[in-house]
Design an enzyme around this catalytic site. Structure first.
Site, PDB file in Angstrom:
ATOM      1  CG  ASP A   1      -2.134  -0.833   1.080  1.00  0.00           C
ATOM      2  OD1 ASP A   1      -3.041  -0.701   1.932  1.00  0.00           O
ATOM      3  OD2 ASP A   1      -2.204  -1.638   0.149  1.00  0.00           O
TER       4      ASP A   1
ATOM      5  CG  HIS B   1      -4.590   2.707  -0.806  1.00  0.00           C
ATOM      6  ND1 HIS B   1      -5.632   2.173  -0.077  1.00  0.00           N
ATOM      7  CD2 HIS B   1      -3.614   2.974   0.114  1.00  0.00           C
ATOM      8  CE1 HIS B   1      -5.301   2.104   1.195  1.00  0.00           C
ATOM      9  NE2 HIS B   1      -4.082   2.595   1.345  1.00  0.00           N
TER      10      HIS B   1
ATOM     11  CG  HIS C   1      -4.108   6.856   3.076  1.00  0.00           C
ATOM     12  ND1 HIS C   1      -4.444   6.752   4.404  1.00  0.00           N
ATOM     13  CD2 HIS C   1      -3.697   5.617   2.703  1.00  0.00           C
ATOM     14  CE1 HIS C   1      -4.236   5.525   4.833  1.00  0.00           C
ATOM     15  NE2 HIS C   1      -3.786   4.790   3.803  1.00  0.00           N
TER      16      HIS C   1
ATOM     17  CG  HIS D   1       2.125   0.040   4.276  1.00  0.00           C
ATOM     18  ND1 HIS D   1       1.801  -0.937   5.190  1.00  0.00           N
ATOM     19  CD2 HIS D   1       1.013   0.819   4.135  1.00  0.00           C
ATOM     20  CE1 HIS D   1       0.538  -0.756   5.601  1.00  0.00           C
ATOM     21  NE2 HIS D   1       0.048   0.296   4.972  1.00  0.00           N
TER      22      HIS D   1
END
Length: 328
Positions: free
Chosen positions: A149, A199, A203, A296
């Site tokens: 991510d 994504h 965020h 990540h």
């Protein structure tokens, strides 16, 4: 001649009266100093007492105590007017200051005329839980889906190098802003056989508190940004909510854009940098066949993630795991 004799008591009274009359005449003629006459009393009598020096009606005049400056005095009331704004009330708030919560404002709703229909207020975002979040590999069996991510970031190239060494495939859930900044990394991901996941643009957390229109923009705009960075209109099969904050509402938004909601089964919390060994141990203890591992490659210092991946990849191979993509 025979003198008539006045009785003694009357003689005393007459003598007293004569003496008194003689004294009065003398005073009128000469005016005794130091003894105010009737004219003098009138000339030196104080002026009519004011309210500040007069006691209660009919009482003896008294001298009122002089108030100490600032005490016992009242400022005359000014006419009602709108107060001038002070400097503190007109200064702009710092754009970086956290807003101070305030009590909800209650707005009076005007009565509707007979036969009219009240306007429908905007509906808040729905917080109902999502029901179709994917948390399994496509093939099942002894397979694992590695997902990364918040990239692409400075560590993305190192992650790709390690994956290439072990012939591992992975899914990269990318931030729209980062994809726009690093298009070469996005293109390398696809060129080496990996897949892309949406994504959101930047965020936002918590996702479910954002207005519906903002959630749509976060998901749809990120998809466009990733596609533009990759070129050749790649297929983006999944989207992942920041922090896994999936709801029925944003699940539907993703579905309307042709994407499925991608969750995970193992979260070593590598983003918090708990230590390389903590990341490795978490994955080794919690992974089950068909699981989806969350790590990540962006969003900060990912040196611990890279170091942990150097241990996890050979361990996965030794455990007989095959690398797969999430179900779609």
């Amino acid at each position: 001649m025979v003198k008539s004799r006045i009785p003694a008591p009357r003689r005393s009274l007459l003598l007293g009266a004569s003496a008194l009359l003689g004294t009065s005449a003398l005073l009128v003629a000469c005016g005794a100093q130091g003894s105010p006459s009737a004219a003098g009393d009138a000339a030196h009598r104080p002026a009519v007492p004011s309210a500040s020096t007069t006691g209660a009606a009919g009482g003896t005049p008294s001298v009122a105590a002089r108030p100490t400056p600032g005490e016992g005095t009242e400022t005359p009331t000014a006419p009602d007017r709108t107060p001038e704004p002070s400097a503190s009330s007109t200064a702009p708030a710092s754009p970086h200051a956290s807003p101070t919560p305030s009590a909800p404002r209650t707005t009076a709703v005007p009565s509707q005329p007979s036969g009219s229909t009240a306007a429908t207020p905007p509906q808040p975002s729905s917080h109902a839980p999502a029901t179709g979040v994917l948390r399994h590999t496509a093939s099942g069996g002894r397979t694992v889906a590695l997902t990364f991510d918040d990239g692409p970031g400075p560590a993305t190239g190192q992650v790709l190098d390690l994956l290439a060494q072990y012939g591992a495939k992975a899914t990269f859930c990318e931030i729209g802003d980062n994809a726009k900044t690093r298009p070469a990394a996005v293109q390398r991901i696809l060129a080496e056989g990996h897949r892309l996941c949406d994504h959101t643009v930047d965020h936002p957390q918590p996702m479910h508190t954002r207005p519906h229109e903002q959630q749509v923009a976060e998901i749809a705009d990120a998809k466009s940004m990733i596609e533009n960075a990759a070129g050749n209109s790649p297929t983006i099969t999944w989207w992942r909510a920041p922090g896994g904050d999936f709801t029925a509402e944003n699940e539907r938004i993703g579905a309307d854009l042709g994407m499925k909601s991608l969750g995970w089964t193992v979260d070593p919390r590598d983003w918090s940098r708990p230590g390389v060994q903590a990341i490795v141990s978490n994955v080794q203890q919690n992974l089950r066949p068909g699981g989806v591992v969350l790590m990540h490659d962006g969003g900060g210092d990912r040196s611990q993630t890279v170091a942990a991946l150097k241990q996890l990849l050979p361990w996965l191979v030794a455990q007989g795991y095959a690398f797969d993509f999430p179900q779609s």
